[in-house]
Design a protein around this motif. Structure first.
Motif, mmCIF file in Angstrom:
data_model
loop_
_atom_site.group_PDB
_atom_site.id
_atom_site.type_symbol
_atom_site.label_atom_id
_atom_site.label_comp_id
_atom_site.label_asym_id
_atom_site.label_seq_id
_atom_site.Cartn_x
_atom_site.Cartn_y
_atom_site.Cartn_z
ATOM 1 N N LYS A 1 69.289 67.158 46.834
ATOM 2 C CA LYS A 1 68.174 67.230 47.780
ATOM 3 C C LYS A 1 68.353 68.393 48.755
ATOM 4 O O LYS A 1 67.398 69.108 49.064
ATOM 5 N N VAL A 2 69.565 68.579 49.235
ATOM 6 C CA VAL A 2 69.844 69.673 50.170
ATOM 7 C C VAL A 2 69.569 71.022 49.510
ATOM 8 O O VAL A 2 68.956 71.906 50.103
ATOM 9 N N ALA A 44 69.660 71.186 55.425
ATOM 10 C CA ALA A 44 70.707 70.196 55.664
ATOM 11 C C ALA A 44 70.727 69.839 57.144
ATOM 12 O O ALA A 44 71.753 69.446 57.684
ATOM 13 N N SER A 45 69.576 69.963 57.776
ATOM 14 C CA SER A 45 69.505 69.734 59.222
ATOM 15 C C SER A 45 69.790 68.280 59.598
ATOM 16 O O SER A 45 70.128 68.004 60.748
ATOM 17 N N SER A 67 80.834 69.161 46.993
ATOM 18 C CA SER A 67 79.528 68.731 47.505
ATOM 19 C C SER A 67 79.399 69.019 48.993
ATOM 20 O O SER A 67 78.376 69.538 49.448
ATOM 21 N N LEU A 68 80.439 68.697 49.758
ATOM 22 C CA LEU A 68 80.388 68.946 51.200
ATOM 23 C C LEU A 68 80.337 70.434 51.524
ATOM 24 O O LEU A 68 79.638 70.847 52.447
ATOM 25 N N VAL A 107 74.553 75.452 52.691
ATOM 26 C CA VAL A 107 73.095 75.386 52.835
ATOM 27 C C VAL A 107 72.730 75.205 54.302
ATOM 28 O O VAL A 107 71.803 75.860 54.803
ATOM 29 N N LYS A 108 73.456 74.353 55.000
ATOM 30 C CA LYS A 108 73.180 74.136 56.426
ATOM 31 C C LYS A 108 73.341 75.433 57.213
ATOM 32 O O LYS A 108 72.531 75.732 58.077
ATOM 33 N N TYR A 109 74.362 76.210 56.889
ATOM 34 C CA TYR A 109 74.602 77.460 57.601
ATOM 35 C C TYR A 109 73.578 78.529 57.225
ATOM 36 O O TYR A 109 72.989 79.171 58.093
#
Length: 89
Positions: free
Chosen positions: A24-25, A31-32, A71-72, A78-80
């Protein structure tokens, strides 16, 4: 019953829980919903479980935590990369 079989089943179940979230991310490029603190604590904790598995030569711990780390890391990247200015924590 062989204890490694129990460990492998547990590893498959807990590790596969990351797969839909990671997908999903990647798909949404967001990834907010994940805080940096959570990501860091989980990554350090899982990395330590991975090292522990290596020291014990325990395949279920090594495989499960190796996949979870990937995964993490993916979620963190993606978040960054797709961060917004308001996405601080």
């Amino acid at each position: 019953m062989n204890l490694d079989i129990i460990g492998l089943i547990a590893a498959i179940l807990t590790t596969s829980a990351y797969i839909p979230q990671t997908y999903k991310v990647i798909k949404t490029k967001s990834a907010s919903d994940f805080s940096w603190i959570w990501l860091i604590f989980m990554a350090v904790g899982i990395f330590l479980w991975f090292i522990y598995g290596l020291l014990l030569k325990n395949i279920p711990l090594i495989v499960a935590n190796g996949i979870s780390i990937l995964s993490l890391i993916t979620i963190g990247v993606v978040k960054y990369v797709y961060r917004q200015s308001k996405d601080i924590c």
